[in-house]
Design a protein around this motif. Structure first.
Motif, PDB file in Angstrom:
ATOM      1  N   VAL A  63      26.127  35.210  -3.435  1.00 27.68           N
ATOM      2  CA  VAL A  63      26.315  34.458  -4.678  1.00 27.68           C
ATOM      3  C   VAL A  63      25.158  33.485  -4.894  1.00 27.68           C
ATOM      4  O   VAL A  63      24.562  33.432  -5.976  1.00 27.68           O
ATOM      5  N   GLY A  64      24.820  32.702  -3.854  1.00 31.39           N
ATOM      6  CA  GLY A  64      23.737  31.730  -3.973  1.00 31.39           C
ATOM      7  C   GLY A  64      22.397  32.366  -4.306  1.00 31.39           C
ATOM      8  O   GLY A  64      21.735  31.954  -5.266  1.00 31.39           O
ATOM      9  N   PRO A  65      21.966  33.384  -3.543  1.00 30.28           N
ATOM     10  CA  PRO A  65      20.700  34.043  -3.872  1.00 30.28           C
ATOM     11  C   PRO A  65      20.679  34.664  -5.260  1.00 30.28           C
ATOM     12  O   PRO A  65      19.651  34.629  -5.946  1.00 30.28           O
ATOM     13  N   LEU A  66      21.803  35.234  -5.699  1.00 23.46           N
ATOM     14  CA  LEU A  66      21.847  35.837  -7.020  1.00 23.46           C
ATOM     15  C   LEU A  66      21.719  34.772  -8.114  1.00 23.46           C
ATOM     16  O   LEU A  66      20.954  34.941  -9.087  1.00 23.46           O
ATOM     17  N   LEU A  67      22.439  33.672  -7.957  1.00 26.72           N
ATOM     18  CA  LEU A  67      22.345  32.585  -8.931  1.00 26.72           C
ATOM     19  C   LEU A  67      20.936  31.993  -8.952  1.00 26.72           C
ATOM     20  O   LEU A  67      20.395  31.685 -10.020  1.00 26.72           O
TER      21      LEU A  67
END
Length: 242
Positions: A63-67
């Protein structure tokens, strides 16, 4: 002093972009070590982490890398849109964009100090989004200034050029100082960021904010100070015929 800054503007721009490369190393150390393995500036790292996470390797976060990836792109879009009408180089809009990056980093540093430690969810993701957006805006602005080999956010192409153009590879010369400096400074920034993280997560972001704001100020001064040319010497009087 101001005249000297303008006269050596290219060298100043190189120095400022190298300083921002150092600050990116600091921010990425904060993101990776303090915000659950997320890079705010190095999108190559996020893409690799995202690919491994989607494959289920080692329970990596996705989630963090995608955001961060989309937030970085958003920042770059904003920077590209704002700078599209002006020619390459330092302009008033360049100063304002760097100032915005510094202000966002300063605000995030204050928020991290208020939280007094690692931010809980969903604040961790919100801070990640703002950090990555700021780095995307910085990267787009640095790209507009166009200092060769110094993008401020990645050094992979710089390392490639450093090796491919070296004498070992048959090259006859290269801008080795700027390439070596960019590589060393982003690593040094990451090291400093890791050390500052031992004190508080907010210190690294605060240092990056200070560097960015100083860079914006110095670049603005050098770009807008008027250079007064030295007066031409008076012509020598004509000789009188004997």
């Amino acid at each position: 002093m101001l005249t000297r800054l303008r006269a050596k503007r290219d060298n100043l721009h190189l120095g400022l972009m190298l300083a921002l490369t150092f600050s990116t190393g600091v921010v990425d150390a904060v993101g990776y070590l303090g915000l659950d393995k997320v890079f705010a500036g190095n999108m190559t790292g996020n893409v690799v982490i995202l690919g491994m996470a989607l494959a289920g390797a080692d329970d990596l976060p996705w989630v963090g890398p995608l955001l961060a990836l989309f937030a970085f792109m958003l920042g770059a879009v904003i920077g590209g849109r704002v700078l599209r009408p002006v020619k390459a180089g330092w302009a008033t809009r360049t100063t304002w964009l760097f100032a915005v990056v510094g202000a966002v980093l300063a605000g995030l540093a204050i928020a991290l100090f208020v939280m007094n430690g690692k931010p809980p969810q969903p604040w961790e993701l919100i801070i990640t989004v703002f950090l990555a957006t700021a780095m995307g805006l910085q990267a787009a602005t640095a790209r507009h200034i166009a200092v060769k080999d110094v993008t401020t956010v990645v050094v992979t192409s710089t390392i490639t050029g450093f090796a491919a153009d070296s004498r070992l590879a048959g090259g006859k010369g290269q801008p080795w100082f700027r390439r070596a400096a960019a590589i060393v400074l982003i690593a040094a920034g990451a090291g400093v960021g890791a050390l500052l993280l031992m004190l508080h997560i907010g210190w690294g972001v605060a240092v990056a904010a200070l560097i960015t704001l100083i860079a914006a100020l110095l670049g603005h001064i050098a770009a807008h100070v008027k250079h007064t040319p030295a007066p031409a010497s008076a012509p020598a009087p004509a000789e009188t015929a004997a």
